[in-house]
Design a protein around this motif. Structure first.
Motif, PDB file in Angstrom:
ATOM      1  N   ASN A 393     -40.071  57.446  36.958  1.00 31.21           N
ATOM      2  CA  ASN A 393     -39.382  57.704  38.229  1.00 31.21           C
ATOM      3  C   ASN A 393     -38.255  58.726  38.073  1.00 31.21           C
ATOM      4  O   ASN A 393     -37.176  58.594  38.653  1.00 31.21           O
ATOM      5  CB  ASN A 393     -38.826  56.396  38.820  1.00 31.21           C
ATOM      6  N   ILE A 394     -38.539  59.785  37.297  1.00 34.27           N
ATOM      7  CA  ILE A 394     -37.576  60.866  37.101  1.00 34.27           C
ATOM      8  C   ILE A 394     -38.009  62.052  37.957  1.00 34.27           C
ATOM      9  O   ILE A 394     -39.098  62.602  37.742  1.00 34.27           O
ATOM     10  CB  ILE A 394     -37.492  61.283  35.624  1.00 34.27           C
ATOM     11  N   PRO A 395     -37.216  62.459  38.942  1.00 34.34           N
ATOM     12  CA  PRO A 395     -37.621  63.568  39.813  1.00 34.34           C
ATOM     13  C   PRO A 395     -37.631  64.890  39.049  1.00 34.34           C
ATOM     14  O   PRO A 395     -36.791  65.130  38.182  1.00 34.34           O
ATOM     15  CB  PRO A 395     -36.551  63.574  40.914  1.00 34.34           C
ATOM     16  N   PHE A 396     -38.594  65.741  39.358  1.00 30.65           N
ATOM     17  CA  PHE A 396     -38.671  67.045  38.691  1.00 30.65           C
ATOM     18  C   PHE A 396     -39.273  68.070  39.646  1.00 30.65           C
ATOM     19  O   PHE A 396     -39.946  67.732  40.611  1.00 30.65           O
ATOM     20  CB  PHE A 396     -39.507  66.965  37.405  1.00 30.65           C
ATOM     21  N   VAL A 397     -38.986  69.325  39.365  1.00 30.88           N
ATOM     22  CA  VAL A 397     -39.573  70.446  40.097  1.00 30.88           C
ATOM     23  C   VAL A 397     -40.227  71.362  39.080  1.00 30.88           C
ATOM     24  O   VAL A 397     -39.616  71.731  38.079  1.00 30.88           O
ATOM     25  CB  VAL A 397     -38.500  71.219  40.898  1.00 30.88           C
ATOM     26  N   LYS A 398     -41.462  71.724  39.348  1.00 33.69           N
ATOM     27  CA  LYS A 398     -42.203  72.611  38.448  1.00 33.69           C
ATOM     28  C   LYS A 398     -42.293  73.993  39.075  1.00 33.69           C
ATOM     29  O   LYS A 398     -42.807  74.147  40.177  1.00 33.69           O
ATOM     30  CB  LYS A 398     -43.596  72.042  38.175  1.00 33.69           C
ATOM     31  N   PHE A 399     -41.790  74.984  38.370  1.00 29.29           N
ATOM     32  CA  PHE A 399     -41.785  76.334  38.918  1.00 29.29           C
ATOM     33  C   PHE A 399     -43.153  76.987  38.754  1.00 29.29           C
ATOM     34  O   PHE A 399     -43.852  76.779  37.783  1.00 29.29           O
ATOM     35  CB  PHE A 399     -40.705  77.182  38.249  1.00 29.29           C
ATOM     36  N   GLY A 400     -43.484  77.809  39.756  1.00 34.35           N
ATOM     37  CA  GLY A 400     -44.770  78.490  39.754  1.00 34.35           C
ATOM     38  C   GLY A 400     -45.710  77.931  40.789  1.00 34.35           C
ATOM     39  O   GLY A 400     -46.917  78.117  40.711  1.00 34.35           O
ATOM     40  N   GLY A 401     -45.194  77.216  41.809  1.00 37.64           N
ATOM     41  CA  GLY A 401     -46.041  76.631  42.844  1.00 37.64           C
ATOM     42  C   GLY A 401     -46.406  77.625  43.924  1.00 37.64           C
ATOM     43  O   GLY A 401     -46.213  78.826  43.793  1.00 37.64           O
ATOM     44  N   LEU A 402     -46.905  77.096  45.021  1.00 33.44           N
ATOM     45  CA  LEU A 402     -47.358  77.918  46.132  1.00 33.44           C
ATOM     46  C   LEU A 402     -46.199  78.686  46.736  1.00 33.44           C
ATOM     47  O   LEU A 402     -45.137  78.143  47.008  1.00 33.44           O
ATOM     48  CB  LEU A 402     -47.996  77.027  47.211  1.00 33.44           C
ATOM     49  N   LYS A 403     -46.396  79.979  46.958  1.00 32.18           N
ATOM     50  CA  LYS A 403     -45.384  80.808  47.588  1.00 32.18           C
ATOM     51  C   LYS A 403     -45.578  80.801  49.100  1.00 32.18           C
ATOM     52  O   LYS A 403     -46.646  80.501  49.616  1.00 32.18           O
ATOM     53  CB  LYS A 403     -45.478  82.249  47.057  1.00 32.18           C
ATOM     54  N   PHE A 404     -44.534  81.181  49.776  1.00 26.91           N
ATOM     55  CA  PHE A 404     -44.519  81.136  51.240  1.00 26.91           C
ATOM     56  C   PHE A 404     -45.712  81.876  51.842  1.00 26.91           C
ATOM     57  O   PHE A 404     -46.403  81.366  52.719  1.00 26.91           O
ATOM     58  CB  PHE A 404     -43.203  81.751  51.723  1.00 26.91           C
ATOM     59  N   LEU A 405     -45.960  83.089  51.358  1.00 27.35           N
ATOM     60  CA  LEU A 405     -47.023  83.900  51.953  1.00 27.35           C
ATOM     61  C   LEU A 405     -48.418  83.454  51.541  1.00 27.35           C
ATOM     62  O   LEU A 405     -49.402  83.946  52.077  1.00 27.35           O
ATOM     63  CB  LEU A 405     -46.832  85.376  51.586  1.00 27.35           C
ATOM     64  N   ASP A 406     -48.516  82.549  50.579  1.00 23.82           N
ATOM     65  CA  ASP A 406     -49.832  82.068  50.166  1.00 23.82           C
ATOM     66  C   ASP A 406     -50.328  80.925  51.043  1.00 23.82           C
ATOM     67  O   ASP A 406     -51.497  80.559  50.965  1.00 23.82           O
ATOM     68  CB  ASP A 406     -49.791  81.593  48.708  1.00 23.82           C
ATOM     69  N   ALA A 407     -49.459  80.356  51.861  1.00 27.76           N
ATOM     70  CA  ALA A 407     -49.857  79.269  52.747  1.00 27.76           C
ATOM     71  C   ALA A 407     -50.745  79.828  53.861  1.00 27.76           C
ATOM     72  O   ALA A 407     -50.428  80.844  54.486  1.00 27.76           O
ATOM     73  CB  ALA A 407     -48.618  78.598  53.336  1.00 27.76           C
ATOM     74  N   ALA A 408     -51.862  79.148  54.134  1.00 23.42           N
ATOM     75  CA  ALA A 408     -52.863  79.679  55.061  1.00 23.42           C
ATOM     76  C   ALA A 408     -52.284  79.945  56.442  1.00 23.42           C
ATOM     77  O   ALA A 408     -52.572  80.975  57.067  1.00 23.42           O
ATOM     78  CB  ALA A 408     -54.039  78.702  55.155  1.00 23.42           C
ATOM     79  N   HIS A 409     -51.452  79.026  56.956  1.00 23.75           N
ATOM     80  CA  HIS A 409     -50.947  79.185  58.312  1.00 23.75           C
ATOM     81  C   HIS A 409     -49.981  80.361  58.424  1.00 23.75           C
ATOM     82  O   HIS A 409     -49.943  81.042  59.453  1.00 23.75           O
ATOM     83  CB  HIS A 409     -50.277  77.892  58.790  1.00 23.75           C
ATOM     84  N   VAL A 410     -49.220  80.623  57.369  1.00 23.36           N
ATOM     85  CA  VAL A 410     -48.313  81.772  57.386  1.00 23.36           C
ATOM     86  C   VAL A 410     -49.116  83.067  57.303  1.00 23.36           C
ATOM     87  O   VAL A 410     -48.840  84.043  58.004  1.00 23.36           O
ATOM     88  CB  VAL A 410     -47.293  81.682  56.238  1.00 23.36           C
ATOM     89  N   LYS A 411     -50.150  83.069  56.466  1.00 26.71           N
ATOM     90  CA  LYS A 411     -51.001  84.254  56.368  1.00 26.71           C
ATOM     91  C   LYS A 411     -51.704  84.540  57.690  1.00 26.71           C
ATOM     92  O   LYS A 411     -51.900  85.703  58.059  1.00 26.71           O
ATOM     93  CB  LYS A 411     -52.023  84.087  55.242  1.00 26.71           C
ATOM     94  N   ASP A 412     -52.086  83.500  58.419  1.00 27.09           N
ATOM     95  CA  ASP A 412     -52.721  83.710  59.728  1.00 27.09           C
ATOM     96  C   ASP A 412     -51.767  84.416  60.683  1.00 27.09           C
ATOM     97  O   ASP A 412     -52.141  85.364  61.389  1.00 27.09           O
ATOM     98  CB  ASP A 412     -53.150  82.366  60.324  1.00 27.09           C
ATOM     99  N   MET A 413     -50.528  83.960  60.716  1.00 23.98           N
ATOM    100  CA  MET A 413     -49.545  84.562  61.607  1.00 23.98           C
ATOM    101  C   MET A 413     -49.274  86.021  61.239  1.00 23.98           C
ATOM    102  O   MET A 413     -49.222  86.906  62.099  1.00 23.98           O
ATOM    103  CB  MET A 413     -48.239  83.764  61.548  1.00 23.98           C
ATOM    104  N   LEU A 414     -49.108  86.276  59.963  1.00 22.05           N
ATOM    105  CA  LEU A 414     -48.835  87.637  59.532  1.00 22.05           C
ATOM    106  C   LEU A 414     -50.032  88.544  59.767  1.00 22.05           C
ATOM    107  O   LEU A 414     -49.873  89.740  60.053  1.00 22.05           O
ATOM    108  CB  LEU A 414     -48.439  87.642  58.053  1.00 22.05           C
ATOM    109  N   ALA A 415     -51.241  87.988  59.668  1.00 20.50           N
ATOM    110  CA  ALA A 415     -52.442  88.782  59.946  1.00 20.50           C
ATOM    111  C   ALA A 415     -52.438  89.260  61.398  1.00 20.50           C
ATOM    112  O   ALA A 415     -52.821  90.403  61.693  1.00 20.50           O
ATOM    113  CB  ALA A 415     -53.696  87.963  59.659  1.00 20.50           C
ATOM    114  N   LEU A 416     -52.006  88.408  62.310  1.00 15.72           N
ATOM    115  CA  LEU A 416     -51.949  88.795  63.721  1.00 15.72           C
ATOM    116  C   LEU A 416     -50.930  89.922  63.919  1.00 15.72           C
ATOM    117  O   LEU A 416     -51.189  90.890  64.654  1.00 15.72           O
ATOM    118  CB  LEU A 416     -51.598  87.586  64.588  1.00 15.72           C
TER     119      LEU A 416
END
Length: 688
Positions: A393-416
């Motif tokens: 139960n030790i909280p951690f953050v792993k660097f190298g995850g999904l970036k903002f622009l890699d999210a499908a819904h954000v890419k859809d908006m930017l595509a428009l």
């Protein structure tokens, strides 16, 4: 100037020499290479140099400062203003506001290409594809060429893009790139050339540039002597940060800007060159002084302000064994009687338990979790540790995850937004039309073909036959594209969101959390003066995912850092733990083929060690699990301590075994006037 000395008093002698190199108004500045060791105050020195130029009369509009992220450029500009304000007071804000040419190589390239578009045969309204869009376009052409239906498996779209990118950035022929980096693709050289030629032609028809084009077109522009003189003549001073991370194409651009080196300053550390997988080459910084006659001046910053002397002694010992490097030995006045620990453990499970135990001990002694980091060569190495952290139960953050622009819904908006900005962008149009119920690949293709030859593509879309099964959704899409094309920024984004939200609810189960990202996107957009600027800068330097930041807040007020060594560069923590310091992991089995690869793996360990301020643990499991690296498949193998810490260096470490009783039971260890030049034509010729 009586107060001039005050703003330089905080600098050590070497930093001050770098800052004061040359004299404004007394002839050209000789080229300068600043070798800035880890933790030596590199950023502070570079900011002081720019400020020193400005307060001594250099025109800030004629200073070009290139960094590797837009955020770094922004922070550098703020530092310059703070330093200059000490000397010239409120005038500093006015002067540094005109430090307009501070940014990334790609961002500066995009800006110059728009300014010189008419002279190189480029439409200044071009849009920029990110990596995923580029891969999608390559995939469309791959299908059109029939390569996806070959008897033996043709390289995937991602591999194709990686090959193309390395050819461009390393300025290397495809045969050489395939032989050195993609040997399993060597039989496809002719087909890949055909694919890349069609890819270049498709980009030019659609008026899009990919990430690599921003450098490639810039370099091609500089091949025209008159244009090179004009662009280089705009800047009296060119300063480059992190020069060890540049590729050959970036070096070519820099040398074309300042062929005699006058006014050129580059800052970096050959010992921290670890990005060859991005086509960066350590040769750029090693060979820099000899590019000029007389050779560039070299100033070395070797006083470290981060780590203890015992940590530096061990790190110096590791890098001293490098075959070729600029000589420096980091030193500090931070003394400590505690050496870095070289900890032997039985296996990866014990490694995880050992690290967690030590992390909790440090926490009890007052060191926050977020002041501690676990580093590893590749992301998969942290698996057993993540399981143990979760169990405890030790909280951690792993660097190298999904970036903002890699999210499908954000890419859809930017595509428009991109499609409204440039209706010839087929990748954006194809993505959007696929969101509409009843519109398949064939229907989308017909609509895009209908637009292709039209003088007004948006009007052509409005008159295109509606796909028979799309119903009212098609008309809503056409209206949205039309409205956004003629709207005033930043209202464009709200119009885009209103069109997209019904599709968001239909496509994604977690629509509410994704909708928060879209609202965040609108807030980000409000800080940009135009849609073109927003799309360009967001593509070149995306922020981290907002959901990642929210996730951190939900975990705990304190959390442990897990990171690959590559992602950790430039960071520092009070306590650092390095996983799997064994041959097979460091160096990696996959990175031990050539002498150059071995040397980069050595530099990776050096970078990991120099992230630690007070406390460094290198953990050596006597056996570890390998995945897919051997003919026998996944298996446990016995390991030897990394070759980068030979017996002669053991005196620099405190050796330990965990748990202590394991010493006797551990497994045995073995060993505008029309184009001046047609850059587009030269792009096409590359693949003929």
């Amino acid at each position: 100037m009586p107060s001039a000395a005050a703003y330089l008093e905080s600098l050590n002698p070497e930093q001050r020499r770098a800052v004061e190199h040359g004299a404004v108004g007394q002839g050209p500045f000789a080229p300068l290479l600043v070798i800035a060791g880890a933790g030596s105050g590199k950023t502070n020195t570079l900011a002081h140099r720019v400020a020193h130029l400005v307060v001594n009369g250099a025109d800030p509009r004629r200073i070009l400062l290139m960094t590797f992220s837009r955020r770094a450029a922004s922070e550098m500009t703020k530092r310059v203003e703070r330093i200059a304000r000490k000397v010239i007071g409120d005038k500093a804000g006015i002067m540094t506001d005109t430090l307009a040419w501070a940014g990334t190589f790609h961002g500066i390239g995009a800006r110059l290409l728009r300014e010189y578009a008419g002279q190189i045969g480029l439409d200044p309204a071009f849009t920029i594809h990110d990596r995923e869009d580029s891969a999608d376009l390559l995939n469309l052409i791959r299908h059109e060429k029939g390569f996806s239906r070959t008897e033996s498996r043709f390289p995937t779209k991602g591999t194709c893009l990686a090959i193309y990118s390395r050819c461009v950035n390393a300025e290397a022929p495809i045969e050489q790139v395939l032989g050195a980096w993609f040997p399993w693709c060597s039989g496809w050289a002719a087909e890949l050339k055909e694919l890349f030629a069609a890819y270049v032609e498709a980009k030019q028809r659609q008026n899009v540039l990919d990430y690599d084009d921003l450098l490639l077109y810039w370099a091609q522009t500089m091949s025209d002597a008159a244009l090179a003189t004009d662009i280089g003549g705009r800047f009296d001073h060119v300063l480059v940060d992190e020069y060890q991370d540049t590729n050959r194409l970036q070096s070519s651009i820099l040398l074309a800007l300042k062929p005699d080196g006058n006014g050129l300053t580059v800052v970096g550390d050959d010992a921290q060159s670890i990005y060859s997988f991005r086509a960066a080459t350590v040769r750029n910084i090693l060979d820099f002084p000899r590019k000029f006659s007389p050779a560039a001046d070299i100033i070395t910053l070797d006083r470290n302000y981060r780590s203890t002397q015992t940590i530096l002694a061990a790190a110096n010992g590791v890098i001293d064994l490098a075959k070729e490097r600029f000589t420096k030995n980091l030193w500090t006045d931070r003394s400590s009687g505690t050496k870095p620990r070289l900890v032997s453990v039985r296996d990866e499970a014990d490694q995880a338990r050992c690290i967690v135990e030590r992390i909790l001990e440090n926490r009890e002694a007052g060191t926050l979790l977020k002041q501690q980091a676990v580093l590893f060569r590749t992301s998969s190495h942290s698996g057993p540790l993540e399981v143990e952290l979760t169990r405890r139960n030790i909280p951690f953050v792993k660097f190298g995850g999904l970036k903002f622009l890699d999210a499908a819904h954000v890419k859809d908006m930017l595509a428009l937004l991109r499609f409204a900005q440039n209706p010839r962008d087929r990748v954006a149009g194809f993505r959007l039309m696929h969101l509409i119920p009843g519109v398949g690949p064939a229907s989308a293709q017909r609509a895009l073909e209908h637009m292709a030859g039209a003088a007004d593509p948006v009007a052509a879309l409005a008159h295109a036959p509606a796909p028979p099964r799309a119903g009212d959704d098609w008309r809503a899409f056409v209206d949205a594209v039309t409205d956004i094309s003629h709207s005033t920024w930043p209202a464009d984004l709200e119009l885009a969101r209103l069109w997209y939200e019904p599709h968001l609810d239909r496509i994604h189960e977690d629509a509410d959390s994704r909708r928060a990202d879209l609202i965040q996107l609108e807030q980000i957009a409000s800080g940009y003066p135009s849609r073109e600027r927003f799309l360009t800068e967001l593509t070149l330097d995306p922020p981290d995912a907002t959901s990642d930041q929210a996730g951190i807040a939900l975990l705990d007020e304190d959390y442990l850092i897990l990171s690959t060594i590559h992602s950790a560069k430039g960071q520092e923590w009070k306590s650092v733990y390095v996983l799997n310091v064994v041959d097979g992991c460091m160096p990696s089995d996959l990175g031990a083929g050539t002498s150059a690869e071995i040397e980069e793996e050595r530099r990776l360990l050096y970078v990991a060690m120099t992230r630690a301020k007070d406390d460094l643990h290198l953990v050596v499991p006597q056996r570890f699990f390998t995945h897919g690296q051997h003919a026998k498949g996944d298996r446990h193998v016995y390991a030897a301590r990394t070759r980068f810490i030979p017996s002669a260096l053991l005196r620099l470490f405190e050796q330990a075994t965990w748990p202590a009783a394991a010493a006797n039971t551990a497994a045995p260890r073995p060993a505008s006037q029309g184009p001046r030049i047609d850059v587009g034509a030269s792009m096409r010729r590359m693949w003929r």
